[in-house]
Each structure stands twice: as C-alpha cells, then as structure tokens.
Design a protein around this motif. Structure first.
Motif, PDB file in Angstrom:
ATOM      1  N   GLN A  34       5.760   5.960  -4.952  1.00  0.00           N
ATOM      2  CA  GLN A  34       4.649   5.015  -5.207  1.00  0.00           C
ATOM      3  C   GLN A  34       5.064   3.755  -5.518  1.00  0.00           C
ATOM      4  O   GLN A  34       4.129   2.822  -5.210  1.00  0.00           O
ATOM      5  CB  GLN A  34       3.586   5.647  -6.510  1.00  0.00           C
ATOM      6  N   ALA A  35       5.903   3.505  -6.409  1.00  0.00           N
ATOM      7  CA  ALA A  35       6.567   2.273  -6.681  1.00  0.00           C
ATOM      8  C   ALA A  35       7.175   1.443  -5.359  1.00  0.00           C
ATOM      9  O   ALA A  35       6.936   0.254  -5.044  1.00  0.00           O
ATOM     10  CB  ALA A  35       7.608   2.389  -7.550  1.00  0.00           C
ATOM     11  N   TRP A  36       7.832   2.294  -4.500  1.00  0.00           N
ATOM     12  CA  TRP A  36       8.495   1.688  -3.374  1.00  0.00           C
ATOM     13  C   TRP A  36       7.080   1.094  -2.492  1.00  0.00           C
ATOM     14  O   TRP A  36       7.170   0.318  -1.741  1.00  0.00           O
ATOM     15  CB  TRP A  36       9.215   2.611  -2.474  1.00  0.00           C
ATOM     16  N   GLY A  37       6.159   2.194  -2.414  1.00  0.00           N
ATOM     17  CA  GLY A  37       4.944   1.730  -1.352  1.00  0.00           C
ATOM     18  C   GLY A  37       4.149   0.465  -2.183  1.00  0.00           C
ATOM     19  O   GLY A  37       3.894  -0.507  -1.314  1.00  0.00           O
ATOM     20  N   MET A  60      -2.245   0.743  -4.754  1.00  0.00           N
ATOM     21  CA  MET A  60      -1.232   1.541  -5.299  1.00  0.00           C
ATOM     22  C   MET A  60      -0.606   1.415  -6.449  1.00  0.00           C
ATOM     23  O   MET A  60      -0.443   2.214  -7.441  1.00  0.00           O
ATOM     24  CB  MET A  60      -0.137   1.572  -4.053  1.00  0.00           C
ATOM     25  N   GLY A  61      -0.569   0.034  -6.769  1.00  0.00           N
ATOM     26  CA  GLY A  61      -0.161  -0.441  -8.179  1.00  0.00           C
ATOM     27  C   GLY A  61      -1.102   0.224  -9.368  1.00  0.00           C
ATOM     28  O   GLY A  61      -0.480   0.698 -10.277  1.00  0.00           O
ATOM     29  N   GLN A  62      -2.453   0.024  -9.067  1.00  0.00           N
ATOM     30  CA  GLN A  62      -3.272   0.605  -9.973  1.00  0.00           C
ATOM     31  C   GLN A  62      -3.233   1.870 -10.248  1.00  0.00           C
ATOM     32  O   GLN A  62      -3.530   2.525 -11.496  1.00  0.00           O
ATOM     33  CB  GLN A  62      -4.842   0.002  -9.689  1.00  0.00           C
ATOM     34  N   ARG A  63      -3.060   2.604  -9.215  1.00  0.00           N
ATOM     35  CA  ARG A  63      -2.790   3.994  -9.211  1.00  0.00           C
ATOM     36  C   ARG A  63      -1.807   4.615 -10.166  1.00  0.00           C
ATOM     37  O   ARG A  63      -1.712   5.378 -10.834  1.00  0.00           O
ATOM     38  CB  ARG A  63      -2.777   4.703  -7.772  1.00  0.00           C
ATOM     39  N   TRP A  64      -0.603   3.889  -9.716  1.00  0.00           N
ATOM     40  CA  TRP A  64       0.376   4.069 -10.738  1.00  0.00           C
ATOM     41  C   TRP A  64       0.502   3.600 -12.107  1.00  0.00           C
ATOM     42  O   TRP A  64       0.639   4.400 -12.847  1.00  0.00           O
ATOM     43  CB  TRP A  64       1.775   3.178 -10.363  1.00  0.00           C
ATOM     44  N   LEU A  65      -0.549   2.738 -12.463  1.00  0.00           N
ATOM     45  CA  LEU A  65      -0.734   2.655 -13.789  1.00  0.00           C
ATOM     46  C   LEU A  65      -1.542   3.504 -14.497  1.00  0.00           C
ATOM     47  O   LEU A  65      -1.493   3.901 -15.521  1.00  0.00           O
ATOM     48  CB  LEU A  65      -1.387   1.110 -13.949  1.00  0.00           C
ATOM     49  N   ALA A  92      12.177   4.087 -10.969  1.00  0.00           N
ATOM     50  CA  ALA A  92      10.635   3.817 -10.696  1.00  0.00           C
ATOM     51  C   ALA A  92      10.107   2.586 -11.368  1.00  0.00           C
ATOM     52  O   ALA A  92       9.309   1.897 -10.849  1.00  0.00           O
ATOM     53  CB  ALA A  92       9.712   5.316 -10.849  1.00  0.00           C
ATOM     54  N   ALA A  93      10.389   2.720 -12.625  1.00  0.00           N
ATOM     55  CA  ALA A  93       9.625   1.753 -13.852  1.00  0.00           C
ATOM     56  C   ALA A  93      10.372   0.266 -13.255  1.00  0.00           C
ATOM     57  O   ALA A  93       9.625  -0.733 -13.293  1.00  0.00           O
ATOM     58  CB  ALA A  93      10.223   1.977 -15.109  1.00  0.00           C
ATOM     59  N   ILE A  95      11.714  -0.865 -10.267  1.00  0.00           N
ATOM     60  CA  ILE A  95      10.922  -0.958  -9.011  1.00  0.00           C
ATOM     61  C   ILE A  95       9.365  -1.452  -9.103  1.00  0.00           C
ATOM     62  O   ILE A  95       8.957  -2.628  -8.594  1.00  0.00           O
ATOM     63  CB  ILE A  95      11.286   0.062  -7.926  1.00  0.00           C
ATOM     64  N   ILE A  96       8.673  -0.718  -9.626  1.00  0.00           N
ATOM     65  CA  ILE A  96       7.225  -1.144  -9.870  1.00  0.00           C
ATOM     66  C   ILE A  96       6.989  -2.493 -10.666  1.00  0.00           C
ATOM     67  O   ILE A  96       6.185  -3.368 -10.372  1.00  0.00           O
ATOM     68  CB  ILE A  96       6.403  -0.068 -10.593  1.00  0.00           C
ATOM     69  N   SER A  97       8.128  -2.685 -11.562  1.00  0.00           N
ATOM     70  CA  SER A  97       7.940  -4.165 -12.456  1.00  0.00           C
ATOM     71  C   SER A  97       8.064  -5.139 -11.262  1.00  0.00           C
ATOM     72  O   SER A  97       7.263  -6.320 -11.562  1.00  0.00           O
ATOM     73  CB  SER A  97       8.906  -3.918 -13.352  1.00  0.00           C
ATOM     74  N   VAL A  98       9.158  -5.160 -10.599  1.00  0.00           N
ATOM     75  CA  VAL A  98       9.204  -6.108  -9.512  1.00  0.00           C
ATOM     76  C   VAL A  98       7.933  -6.314  -8.536  1.00  0.00           C
ATOM     77  O   VAL A  98       7.340  -7.271  -8.317  1.00  0.00           O
ATOM     78  CB  VAL A  98      10.488  -5.973  -8.694  1.00  0.00           C
ATOM     79  N   ALA A  99       7.410  -5.111  -8.249  1.00  0.00           N
ATOM     80  CA  ALA A  99       6.187  -4.982  -7.413  1.00  0.00           C
ATOM     81  C   ALA A  99       5.139  -5.768  -8.191  1.00  0.00           C
ATOM     82  O   ALA A  99       4.332  -6.632  -7.665  1.00  0.00           O
ATOM     83  CB  ALA A  99       5.782  -3.938  -6.936  1.00  0.00           C
ATOM     84  N   PHE A 100       4.785  -5.725  -9.589  1.00  0.00           N
ATOM     85  CA  PHE A 100       3.996  -6.069 -10.132  1.00  0.00           C
ATOM     86  C   PHE A 100       4.014  -7.767 -10.430  1.00  0.00           C
ATOM     87  O   PHE A 100       2.979  -8.313 -10.350  1.00  0.00           O
ATOM     88  CB  PHE A 100       3.802  -5.444 -11.644  1.00  0.00           C
ATOM     89  N   LEU A 101       5.225  -8.191 -10.546  1.00  0.00           N
ATOM     90  CA  LEU A 101       5.586  -9.484 -10.524  1.00  0.00           C
ATOM     91  C   LEU A 101       5.201 -10.133  -9.328  1.00  0.00           C
ATOM     92  O   LEU A 101       4.426 -11.365  -9.321  1.00  0.00           O
ATOM     93  CB  LEU A 101       6.931  -9.689 -11.045  1.00  0.00           C
TER      94      LEU A 101
END
Length: 184
Positions: A34-37, A60-65, A92-93, A95-101
């Motif tokens: 989910q983070a990669w996506g 996808m980010g909102q689903r992860w959260l 995963a944490a 990768i998603i952090s970079v995606a959120f930024l």
C-alpha cells in the motif's frame, strides 16, 4: 487496498488474476504494498501533472492511515490484516512517510494548504513513532531501523532492510528541506 500482483492476458489486456506474493492473503492489505502504491501514484502525478494519479495516491494514503489508526502502536503490521501477534514493518512506515511528504508538496503546488498540512503532519507522526521505537544505535546492529519485514511468508522479518533505511533517511532529509524539522 491494492493487489501485489496482477496478471494480464498479453493479447487482450484482460485481468487474469489478482493476488499477493508477500501479503497475508489476496484480500488483505499488505502495508508495504500500500505504501509503494501511494508512493508510485504520487510520483507519477509529480512527473505528469495528471490529477487522476494524485487522486489515487490520496485515496491509497488515506486507506493506509485508516488502517494504521486501528493499531495503537503507531507502526504498521507487515500486513494490516495479519492476525496478532505478528511482526511490524518499519520499511512500510519509511516508504509511506516519503509518499506523504510528496503528497504535501503536491497539495502545496495546488494551493491546498490544508491538504499539505494533513500529509506533512502524518509523515512527521509516522517517522517520529518509528524512530522512537525502532531506531538502532547499537554498533552491533547493521541497519538504522530494526523490525523491517522483507518477506514474511518466507520468514524474512524483524530485520534491518536497506530500502527501509534509505526511505527513512530520505524522509528526514525532505522534512529538513521542507522546513518541517531542523537538524540539531
């Protein structure tokens, strides 16, 4: 949620099969997938400016959260649907952090300060929680973060992972560059 693997008919493009190779089950939410996506779709938006990529990344980010909110630890299980007790995945944490930024940067470029604050605050929260619990200072440990899960189904978990460390450092550098944190 997203599938890890989608097999297509090479001639018609028809979807033949949707499944996971590293998640708990085909129907589950593999946290790193989910983070990669999320990362992939926001990157595509930043490269193309096509809003459907941004919309998908935000969903996808909102689903992860929303899945992380179900877990009081603040650091994702390797698969959000894996039964407890189970391993975490610091990669995963990271990768998603970079995606959120990147989502925060995208929202800023669109003039959406509320969205930018939402994504940057969540990046800070995930990085901080991960660092507080899993940052390794021991000289005998060969990674920055512990508790990465490379491939749980084949028993590669609770370990350091180079790409987890890479995205953890990248998130920290981005937060400094964006003025969200300062080096001391």
């Amino acid at each position: 949620s997203s599938y890890h693997v989608v097999d297509y008919n090479q001639y018609s493009g028809e979807v033949m099969r949707q499944y996971t190779a590293q998640g708990f089950a085909d129907w589950s939410t593999w946290s790193r997938g989910q983070a990669w996506g999320t990362y992939g779709f926001v990157t595509m938006y930043l490269r193309t400016g096509e809003s459907h990529y941004l919309d998908t990344a935000k969903r996808m980010g909102q689903r992860w959260l929303s899945r992380l909110a179900e877990d009081p630890s603040g650091v994702p299980k390797w698969d959000f649907d894996a039964p407890e007790p189970t391993s975490r995945d610091t990669s995963a944490a990271a990768i998603i952090s970079v995606a959120f930024l990147y989502l925060a940067q995208a929202e800023t470029s669109r003039g959406n300060s509320t969205g930018a604050i939402h994504w940057s605050n969540n990046a800070i929260r995930v990085v901080s929680t991960t660092a507080d619990r899993y940052f390794q200072e021991s000289p005998s440990w060969e990674a920055i973060l512990s508790d990465g899960t490379s491939n749980h189904p084949i028993n590669i978990f609770d370990t350091g992972i180079v790409y987890g460390d890479y995205y953890f450092v990248k998130a920290g550098n981005m937060m400094v560059e964006m003025g969200l944190m300062k080096c001391q």
